[in-house]
Enzyme design. Structure first.
Site, PDB file in Angstrom:
ATOM      1  N   HIS A  34       0.622  -1.282   0.047  1.00  0.00           N
ATOM      2  CA  HIS A  34       0.038   0.040   0.139  1.00  0.00           C
ATOM      3  C   HIS A  34       0.964   1.055   0.187  1.00  0.00           C
ATOM      4  O   HIS A  34       0.776   2.202  -0.725  1.00  0.00           O
ATOM      5  CB  HIS A  34      -1.010  -0.038   1.136  1.00  0.00           C
ATOM      6  CG  HIS A  34      -1.804  -0.953   1.413  1.00  0.00           C
ATOM      7  ND1 HIS A  34      -2.149  -1.841   2.516  1.00  0.00           N
ATOM      8  CD2 HIS A  34      -2.997  -1.484   0.690  1.00  0.00           C
ATOM      9  CE1 HIS A  34      -3.355  -2.500   2.352  1.00  0.00           C
ATOM     10  NE2 HIS A  34      -3.604  -2.459   1.158  1.00  0.00           N
ATOM     11  N   LYS A  58     -17.610  -6.879   7.099  1.00  0.00           N
ATOM     12  CA  LYS A  58     -16.264  -7.499   6.935  1.00  0.00           C
ATOM     13  C   LYS A  58     -15.932  -7.453   8.561  1.00  0.00           C
ATOM     14  O   LYS A  58     -15.700  -6.309   9.129  1.00  0.00           O
ATOM     15  CB  LYS A  58     -15.623  -6.749   6.092  1.00  0.00           C
ATOM     16  CG  LYS A  58     -14.448  -7.415   5.527  1.00  0.00           C
ATOM     17  CD  LYS A  58     -13.761  -6.920   4.378  1.00  0.00           C
ATOM     18  CE  LYS A  58     -12.233  -7.173   4.133  1.00  0.00           C
ATOM     19  NZ  LYS A  58     -11.689  -6.431   2.813  1.00  0.00           N
ATOM     20  N   ARG A 107      -1.873  -5.866  -8.654  1.00  0.00           N
ATOM     21  CA  ARG A 107      -0.854  -7.024  -8.203  1.00  0.00           C
ATOM     22  C   ARG A 107      -0.740  -7.879  -9.338  1.00  0.00           C
ATOM     23  O   ARG A 107       0.458  -8.300  -9.739  1.00  0.00           O
ATOM     24  CB  ARG A 107      -1.202  -7.562  -6.981  1.00  0.00           C
ATOM     25  CG  ARG A 107      -0.727  -6.799  -5.750  1.00  0.00           C
ATOM     26  CD  ARG A 107      -1.645  -7.327  -4.517  1.00  0.00           C
ATOM     27  NE  ARG A 107      -2.882  -7.030  -4.680  1.00  0.00           N
ATOM     28  CZ  ARG A 107      -3.786  -6.993  -3.517  1.00  0.00           C
ATOM     29  NH1 ARG A 107      -3.358  -7.175  -2.179  1.00  0.00           N
ATOM     30  NH2 ARG A 107      -5.008  -6.492  -3.625  1.00  0.00           N
ATOM     31  N   SER A 144      -3.185  -7.355   2.787  1.00  0.00           N
ATOM     32  CA  SER A 144      -3.238  -7.296   4.217  1.00  0.00           C
ATOM     33  C   SER A 144      -3.655  -8.777   4.827  1.00  0.00           C
ATOM     34  O   SER A 144      -3.363  -9.305   5.898  1.00  0.00           O
ATOM     35  CB  SER A 144      -4.347  -6.265   4.640  1.00  0.00           C
ATOM     36  OG  SER A 144      -3.887  -5.174   4.049  1.00  0.00           O
TER      37      SER A 144
HETATM   38  P1  ADP Z   1      -5.845  -5.708   0.321  1.00  0.00           P
HETATM   39  O1  ADP Z   1      -6.720  -6.076   1.800  1.00  0.00           O
HETATM   40  O2  ADP Z   1      -6.044  -6.731  -0.651  1.00  0.00           O
HETATM   41  O3  ADP Z   1      -4.316  -5.618   0.941  1.00  0.00           O
HETATM   42  P2  ADP Z   1      -6.968  -3.278   0.302  1.00  0.00           P
HETATM   43  O4  ADP Z   1      -8.492  -3.216   0.022  1.00  0.00           O
HETATM   44  O5  ADP Z   1      -6.594  -2.728   1.612  1.00  0.00           O
HETATM   45  O6  ADP Z   1      -6.557  -4.440  -0.070  1.00  0.00           O
HETATM   46  O7  ADP Z   1      -6.215  -2.450  -1.027  1.00  0.00           O
HETATM   47  C1  ADP Z   1      -6.457  -1.071  -1.214  1.00  0.00           C
HETATM   48  C2  ADP Z   1      -5.686  -0.992  -2.627  1.00  0.00           C
HETATM   49  O8  ADP Z   1      -4.332  -1.240  -2.526  1.00  0.00           O
HETATM   50  C3  ADP Z   1      -6.203  -1.858  -3.804  1.00  0.00           C
HETATM   51  O9  ADP Z   1      -6.271  -0.803  -4.976  1.00  0.00           O
HETATM   52  C4  ADP Z   1      -5.097  -2.885  -3.898  1.00  0.00           C
HETATM   53  O10 ADP Z   1      -4.959  -3.316  -5.143  1.00  0.00           O
HETATM   54  C5  ADP Z   1      -3.918  -1.932  -3.604  1.00  0.00           C
HETATM   55  N1  ADP Z   1      -2.824  -3.011  -2.972  1.00  0.00           N
HETATM   56  C6  ADP Z   1      -2.920  -3.762  -2.008  1.00  0.00           C
HETATM   57  N2  ADP Z   1      -1.840  -4.614  -1.689  1.00  0.00           N
HETATM   58  C7  ADP Z   1      -1.070  -4.083  -2.918  1.00  0.00           C
HETATM   59  C8  ADP Z   1       0.259  -4.289  -3.323  1.00  0.00           C
HETATM   60  N3  ADP Z   1       1.084  -5.588  -2.649  1.00  0.00           N
HETATM   61  N4  ADP Z   1       0.785  -3.704  -4.359  1.00  0.00           N
HETATM   62  C9  ADP Z   1       0.309  -3.048  -4.971  1.00  0.00           C
HETATM   63  N5  ADP Z   1      -1.109  -2.333  -4.645  1.00  0.00           N
HETATM   64  C10 ADP Z   1      -1.501  -3.095  -3.592  1.00  0.00           C
END
Ligand code: ADP
Length: 176
Positions: A34, A58, A107, A144
């Site tokens: 992130h 959630k 990703r 996450s």
């Molecule tokens: P997650 O729970 O899958 O980590 P979130 O809903 O918190 O995801 O993610 C918010 C945004 O951050 C989304 O656009 C997601 O694609 C992006 N994101 C999450 N992890 C990564 C990563 N490792 N690399 C790039 N973008 C990411």
């Protein structure tokens, strides 16, 4: 009300609009993946709003307040990043905050199908654009939920989340 951006960030009167974008997500908790997207967006746009989704259904490990607090700490070095929370439609949040575009990290191909559908729906509903940033290959496998799962079983997630998140994760999982 969003001012219509016509050309190179200029509005109808020719004055420059603030290029304000949003990085939405659950951030439960914020990972280095992130942070990579947020920092790159901060280098490209005037203002980046990180919007934490208030998701009542959630089950989350951290409360929205905790997630906002951690995000605030790990982005404090960027003067143009602000942390907010939102619920309901992202396009409504964009309209209320003068946001011209959504930034999403991609990703893998598995992210693409859902993200494209959301992007097209958001454009149809409110002409909100979505810009995709390809993940840093160092973090392409990182989410996450995977971090939480590995940490829950005692695996080492250092280097995948900021240090302050690492200690908060350890504390929280020890309480379970
Ligand atoms: P997650 O729970 O899958 O980590 P979130 O809903 O918190 O995801 O993610 C918010 C945004 O951050 C989304 O656009 C997601 O694609 C992006 N994101 C999450 N992890 C990564 C990563 N490792 N690399 C790039 N973008 C990411």
């Amino acid at each position: 009300m969003i001012r219509q951006v016509l050309d190179h960030g200029k509005d109808q009167e020719g004055s420059r609009c603030v290029q304000r974008v949003v990085c939405p997500g659950s951030f439960d908790p914020v990972t280095n993946g992130h942070l990579d997207i947020i920092s790159r967006a901060a280098g490209l746009y005037d203002e980046v709003i990180v919007a934490v989704l208030i998701n009542v259904t959630k089950h989350s490990l951290f409360t929205v307040d905790e997630r906002v607090e951690m995000l605030g700490q790990v982005t404090s070095r960027y003067g143009n990043v602000r942390i907010e929370r939102f619920h309901g439609l992202l396009v409504d949040f964009c309209a209320a905050n003068g946001i011209t575009a959504v930034i999403k990290g991609l990703r893998a191909v598995s992210d693409f199908e859902y993200e494209m559908q959301m992007a097209q729906m958001n454009y149809r509903m409110a002409k909100v654009e979505t810009l995709f940033m390809t993940t840093n290959p160092l973090y392409s496998f990182l989410s996450s939920s995977l971090v939480k799962e590995i940490a829950r079983y005692g695996g080492d997630v250092s280097g995948l989340v900021p240090d302050i998140v690492l200690s908060r994760l350890r504390e929280r999982l020890a309480e379970e």
